[in-house]
Design a protein around this motif. Structure first.
Motif: not given
Length: 485
Positions: A130-149
């Motif tokens: 639980p004390d370990s840090k997550p490892l991230f790979y990618g994330g090279n595009t902006d966030g996908t729009i999921r928000r709707t009314r």
């Protein structure tokens, strides 16, 4: 050790929304083929769960090989021809360990949730520690729009219900708040008043910048709003079991105006537009993190749209503060602006937002302008589209001046990213980073113990000199091959 991974298509619904059945069938076959080929290359078991999700089971050796290659499947999916104007991205949550399969699977789902909360198009790997840090790979595009009314309305209803079940709402922005945090805080306070409960907005008068000082002076003309401000000691004394804490414009407790107020609060709600970090509140009652939104003020304004009636109107000045928050985070409607942003701005104007007052609140005085000019003059090219400015050793800068400098550098022709390194209060060295969207500055700042948004991020480092922090930034950029033309 057993490894369990869950693959999710980030924007599958957007792709198929306007596709005919022939292309939907082709899309499903193409994605399944890509994932199947990838799984077979590692000789791992995978299974399609539904149209949007896949499950795979592997061992530790397979995971090490995936990490060494940095998950090329992310790019393979993005580069595939989907017969759509959208680019498909995927998120993957992976966990491993020697405990029971159920626990490993639950952690894999949590890691997937983290990947999607950070905007998708990335892999999150974390094991059983639980004390370990997550490892991230990618994330090279902006966030996908999921928000709707529909989702915004559902969140406004959930907020209204949670507010009505309690007696007090404490609203807290981040340290050295900007106009987005301020506007969203007063917007959230207006929602609480519509429900009929007392809101309090946390403030630290020692964490002021020129924008905030002008705002506080303006608030004195509105006693009904000014009386909502509360300091740390009074807030801690007032918090009880019938109190809610709303974290506005941040999701890391350490970035809040007061960590003590956070620690004293049993019930927490998070409303933010920054990518989720590894530091996150434990079991918040409600989380609404929309990385595709221009600002937190935009999100709060959408809630207000569903709650205002002829009898329940916004207090004077609140529409102005909300619109000012949107102005700040969109750089005057240039960055991170969507059709929803203009819809919300139109709504706020109809409710009395005052543009001349916004211009006054966001204006720079001569001293600030000269400080910005001095920092701009010290900027140098890291490469032809990246500028880095390092301040003088003896100068101390506030966060707003540094942020405006980074924005100014980014506005120059041909610049895709800017970094401004300065000495700040409490003997810390800060970096303010900005991007046009072609470079993920959030990932760079996270590597330096900071965070933020894809195009807007920062960090603060203790026990370092300006030269040492500059060298750390150069090393991080070099590792990402940004020094290549």
């Amino acid at each position: 050790m057993t490894v369990i991974g869950i693959i999710s298509l980030d924007n599958y619904d957007d792709l198929i929304d306007q596709m005919d059945d022939k292309y939907i069938s082709t899309l499903n076959s193409l994605v399944t083929t890509i994932i199947s080929d990838w799984a077979n290359s590692y000789h791992i078991f995978y299974k399609r769960l539904n149209s949007e999700r896949y499950l795979f089971v592997a061992n530790e050796y397979n995971l090490e090989e995936m990490q060494e290659k940095k998950f090329p499947i992310l790019n393979q999916v993005k580069e595939a021809e989907m017969h759509s104007e959208f680019i498909l991205t995927i998120s993957i949550g992976i966990s491993y360990g020697q405990d029971d399969i159920e626990s490993i699977g639950e952690r894999a789902q949590m890691n997937l949730d983290l990947a999607q909360a950070r905007g998708g198009d990335q892999v999150v790997v974390r094991g059983e520690d639980p004390d370990s840090k997550p490892l991230f790979y990618g994330g090279n595009t902006d966030g996908t729009i999921r928000r709707t009314r529909t989702r915004s309305r559902a969140m406004s209803v959930a907020l209204k219900r949670l507010f009505s079940e309690n007696k007090k709402v404490f609203i807290m922005g981040h340290r050295f708040p900007d106009m987005d945090a301020v506007g969203a805080s007063f917007g959230m306070a207006a929602i609480a008043q519509m429900v009929g409960i007392k809101p309090y907005i946390l403030i630290n008068y020692k964490q002021m910048n020129p924008d905030m000082s002008r705002c506080l002076e303006e608030l004195k003309q509105y006693p009904e709003l000014n009386e909502l401000l509360i300091e740390e000691e009074e807030a801690i004394a007032s918090i009880d079991k019938q109190s809610l804490l709303v974290m506005i414009d941040h999701n890391k407790p350490s970035l809040g105006i007061s960590e003590l107020v956070y620690q004293a609060s049993e019930k927490v709600i998070i409303i933010d537009h920054h990518r989720r970090s590894e530091e996150f509140p434990v079991r918040p009652l409600l989380t609404y993190i929309e990385t595709s939104a221009s600002s937190t003020s935009e999100l709060v304004s959408e809630f207000i749209q569903f709650l205002t009636t002829r009898k329940q109107r916004l207090p004077r000045l609140v529409p102005t503060l909300l619109l000012a928050g949107i102005y700040v985070d969109t750089k005057n409607f240039i960055v991170k602006t969507t059709g929803k942003t203009f819809d919300v701005a139109s709504f706020l104007k109809s409710k009395g937002a005052d543009n001349p007052l916004i211009q006054y609140l966001l204006s720079s005085d001569l001293d600030s302008y000269l400080l910005i000019s001095r920092l701009v003059a010290r900027s140098k090219y890291y490469r032809k589209d990246i500028l880095i400015s390092v301040a003088e050793d003896e100068e101390i800068y506030d966060s707003i001046t540094v942020a405006k400098t980074a924005d100014t550098l980014l506005s120059l022709n041909g610049i895709n990213a800017s970094f401004v390194i300065t000495k700040q209060a409490d003997d810390k060295i800060g970096i303010s980073a900005r991007s046009t969207g072609k470079i993920n500055v959030q990932a760079i700042m996270e590597a330096l113990n900071g965070g933020g948004h894809f195009t807007n991020a920062a960090t603060q480092l203790s026990g370092k000199t300006l030269e040492e922090v500059q060298e750390l930034l150069y090393v991080e950029l070099d590792q990402r091959n940004f020094n290549e033309e």
